[in-house]
Scaffold this motif. Structure first.
Motif: not given
Ligand SMILES: NC(=O)c1ccc[n+]([C@@H]2O[C@H](COP(=O)([O-])OP(=O)(O)OC[C@H]3O[C@@H](n4cnc5c(N)ncnc54)[C@H](OP(=O)(O)O)[C@@H]3O)[C@@H](O)[C@H]2O)c1
Length: 301
Positions: A24-25, A43, A45, A48, A76, A78, A86, A106, A131, A134-135
């Motif tokens: 999503m980010g 980010n 890690t 990315r 944005c 997890v 951070f 979220a 949000i 989806p992405t």
């Molecule tokens: N994907 C969708 O379709 C969607 C739709 C609506 C809302 N959302 C919301 O958007 C948000 C992000 O979702 P996402 O799809 O990008 O995947 P995600 O797996 O929920 O989040 C991944 C991100 O979180 C970071 N992260 C995880 N643990 C961390 C920590 N301890 N410290 C710092 N960063 C950390 C990851 O960094 P690393 O790369 O370092 O692991 C990565 O940047 C979530 O809250 C999700 O519910 C997503």
């Protein structure tokens, strides 16, 4: 000029910083770039951001340098454990002083309110958001964003946020409002998906494939939106007309699904939970009322 100075000067020109480059980010950052905005990204890690950097994003080596690059930071990740990890570091909080954070991560309404209180105490301007799509929708008219927090602050950043595409709704000054909508809407989504998973297992046990069921499943799904609209008024008024489909009839239909599932040795837990709520509501004397009377019984402690 040293490379550090060059980088700092360049980074200070960014319109937006994006912290968190999961799926999503990356979609958010990509949409900002697509709209012609200069962005800085970070980010946890590394690596990315490769594609975004190729498209012109500036990669910051730390969260504090990233947030110092722009007046507006969009977060944005997890969940709020991750974003707190951070954002609340001293160096990051100091760099954010006087700047705006829009947290699109979220989590629960209480976590959003807690982060808003922390931001206020550190002189950071804070908006929360959610949000709902989806992405693949980001940057398109199909995206749905919800926002909450100070209206004047939202107004200040609205034009930049709207470059993410879709619809943006400011739900009010109360910070937890966007997360409240988010958890309620995801409650619909995940309980429906759990029901669909159960239905697939039951259909398979009867020799019906997911492909065969799909067109009819779509038809059942399409029944729901008008029901949401038609019943909203009676739910808010506390009147639950059972005309046409009283709760006793609904519970009987649910019992058939439980019986058929258990005859196949299928875990009927999803449907048993729903049937149990219906039976409890009937037991309280509401059997001739509509199905959504259950919402009031669920709310009772
Ligand atoms: N994907 C969708 O379709 C969607 C739709 C609506 C809302 N959302 C919301 O958007 C948000 C992000 O979702 P996402 O799809 O990008 O995947 P995600 O797996 O929920 O989040 C991944 C991100 O979180 C970071 N992260 C995880 N643990 C961390 C920590 N301890 N410290 C710092 N960063 C950390 C990851 O960094 P690393 O790369 O370092 O692991 C990565 O940047 C979530 O809250 C999700 O519910 C997503």
């Amino acid at each position: 000029m040293s490379s550090h100075t060059e980088r700092t000067e360049h980074m200070e020109q960014s319109a937006v910083t994006v912290l968190g480059l999961g799926p999503m980010g990356r979609a958010l950052a990509g949409a900002f770039l697509g709209a012609g905005l200069s962005i800085t990204v970070w980010n946890r890690t590394p690596g990315r951001d490769r594609e975004l950097v190729e498209r012109g994003a500036v990669s910051a080596p730390s969260a504090e340098e990233a947030v110092a690059a722009s007046p507006l930071t969009v977060v944005c990740v997890v969940n709020y454990d991750a974003s707190d990890g951070f954002l609340r570091r001293d160096a990051v909080a100091a760099a954010l002083r006087g700047r705006t954070v829009v947290n699109l991560t979220a989590d629960t309404p209480d976590r959003a309110r807690d982060t808003a209180a922390w931001a206020r105490a550190h002189g950071i301007r804070y908006l929360d958001g959610a949000i709902m799509t989806p992405t693949t929708t980001i940057g398109t008219p199909a995206a749905v964003f919800l926002h909450s927090g100070p209206g004047d602050l939202y107004g200040e950043h609205r034009a930049v946020l709207e470059t993410l595409g879709g619809t943006h709704t400011h739900l009010g000054e109360e910070t937890g409002r966007a997360a409240a909508y988010d958890i309620a809407l995801l409650d619909i989504f995940w309980t429906a998906m759990a029901g669909y998973a159960h239905a697939l297992a039951l259909a398979r046990a009867e020799g019906v494939t997911a492909r065969e069921l799909a067109p009819f499943a779509q038809g059942i799904g399409a029944i729901l939106p008008p029901i949401f609209a038609q019943t909203a008024e009676e739910v808010d008024d506390g009147t639950f007309s059972g005309e046409g489909n009283p709760l006793v009839s609904a519970a009987s239909s649910m019992a058939h699904i439980v019986a058929a599932s258990e005859a196949h040795g299928i875990d009927a837990g999803v449907m048993r939970a729903a049937e149990g709520l219906a039976r409890r509501t009937i037991g309280l004397g509401h059997g001739e009322e509509g199905f959504l009377r259950i919402a009031e019984v669920i709310a009772r402690r």
